[in-house]
Design a protein around this motif. Sequence first.
Motif, PDB file in Angstrom:
ATOM      1  N   LEU A 141       0.817  -1.216   0.000  1.00  0.00           N
ATOM      2  CA  LEU A 141       0.000   0.000   0.000  1.00  0.00           C
ATOM      3  C   LEU A 141       0.850   1.265   0.000  1.00  0.00           C
ATOM      4  N   TYR A 142       2.065   1.160   0.546  1.00  0.00           N
ATOM      5  CA  TYR A 142       2.878   2.359   0.747  1.00  0.00           C
ATOM      6  C   TYR A 142       4.240   2.315   0.069  1.00  0.00           C
ATOM      7  N   GLY A 143       4.714   1.137  -0.311  1.00  0.00           N
ATOM      8  CA  GLY A 143       6.094   1.017  -0.754  1.00  0.00           C
ATOM      9  C   GLY A 143       6.990   0.698   0.429  1.00  0.00           C
ATOM     10  N   TYR A 144       8.268   0.352   0.129  1.00  0.00           N
ATOM     11  CA  TYR A 144       9.131  -0.131   1.203  1.00  0.00           C
ATOM     12  C   TYR A 144      10.582   0.059   0.758  1.00  0.00           C
ATOM     13  N   ALA A 156       1.615  -6.191  -6.483  1.00  0.00           N
ATOM     14  CA  ALA A 156       1.107  -7.022  -7.575  1.00  0.00           C
ATOM     15  C   ALA A 156      -0.019  -7.934  -7.115  1.00  0.00           C
ATOM     16  N   VAL A 157       0.107  -8.530  -5.917  1.00  0.00           N
ATOM     17  CA  VAL A 157      -0.936  -9.459  -5.497  1.00  0.00           C
ATOM     18  C   VAL A 157      -2.257  -8.740  -5.222  1.00  0.00           C
ATOM     19  N   ILE A 158      -2.182  -7.453  -4.891  1.00  0.00           N
ATOM     20  CA  ILE A 158      -3.421  -6.688  -4.716  1.00  0.00           C
ATOM     21  C   ILE A 158      -4.125  -6.518  -6.057  1.00  0.00           C
ATOM     22  N   GLY A 159      -3.381  -6.111  -7.073  1.00  0.00           N
ATOM     23  CA  GLY A 159      -3.990  -5.975  -8.396  1.00  0.00           C
ATOM     24  C   GLY A 159      -4.506  -7.292  -8.927  1.00  0.00           C
TER      25      GLY A 159
END
Length: 259
Positions: A141-144, A156-159
Amino acid sequence: MDQPLRVLVSAGASGIGASIAERFRADGAEVSICDRDQAAVRIATQIDPGLHGVVGDVADAGDAARWVEGVVDLWGGVDVLVNNAGIAGPTALVEDIDPRAWRDCLAVNIDSHFLLARLVVPHMKTQRSGAIVTISSTAGLYGYGMRTPYAAAKWAVIGFTKSLAIELGPFGIRANVVAPGAVEGPRMGRVIEAEAAQRGVAADVVQREYVQSQSIPRFVKPSEIADMCAFLASSRASMVNGQVIAVDGNTETFHIASR
């Protein structure tokens, strides 16, 4: 009497996956786990002889098919897939990441989710019912920073899962995402140690930064992730589809290393 849910949990022999498997078992479900850690699978099935365990790598198409086909032969179908498999991947600046480490991280963290979904979906369509629960991360959600392969896969797994929700909703199949924050346990300890080493600071400095970015300043318990998975797979969530639900104590600003 209702038939017990038939549940598959990838990487279910330890960590979050083990907590998820335990929760479904406590609710009366038939549960099968697949994990590449042979010793962990053996221990898990010794602790709970009713747990079905398979040793395999779900990022490998052959192993994934062997697991799913074996469960379908055993139980006659699948009601729930928890796509939990994931690895931390390298902790390094992007210019220092070996391309092989990048590919390995994405293979486990996104390819395995695709491989398992494509195998269970035909059975769920035949039943016109089912639930797919995907484990992402607040990194999706935010990057890391210093964890770019991991973050890329978790986005990717969210999309992927939101797209499954669109495809499968008309068949009575739901697909949702759980996005854990920092989850207590050995894996998070290793992540913190690796970041501390990369930055040249003490591990407790990094750990403090994680919890300071949350409204509820503590690490998440694995059981709290398991509780959300069980809810999303249940009839109580019958109209919850295509959603991303963070279990993170409310991340206000995602872990930003002090400069």
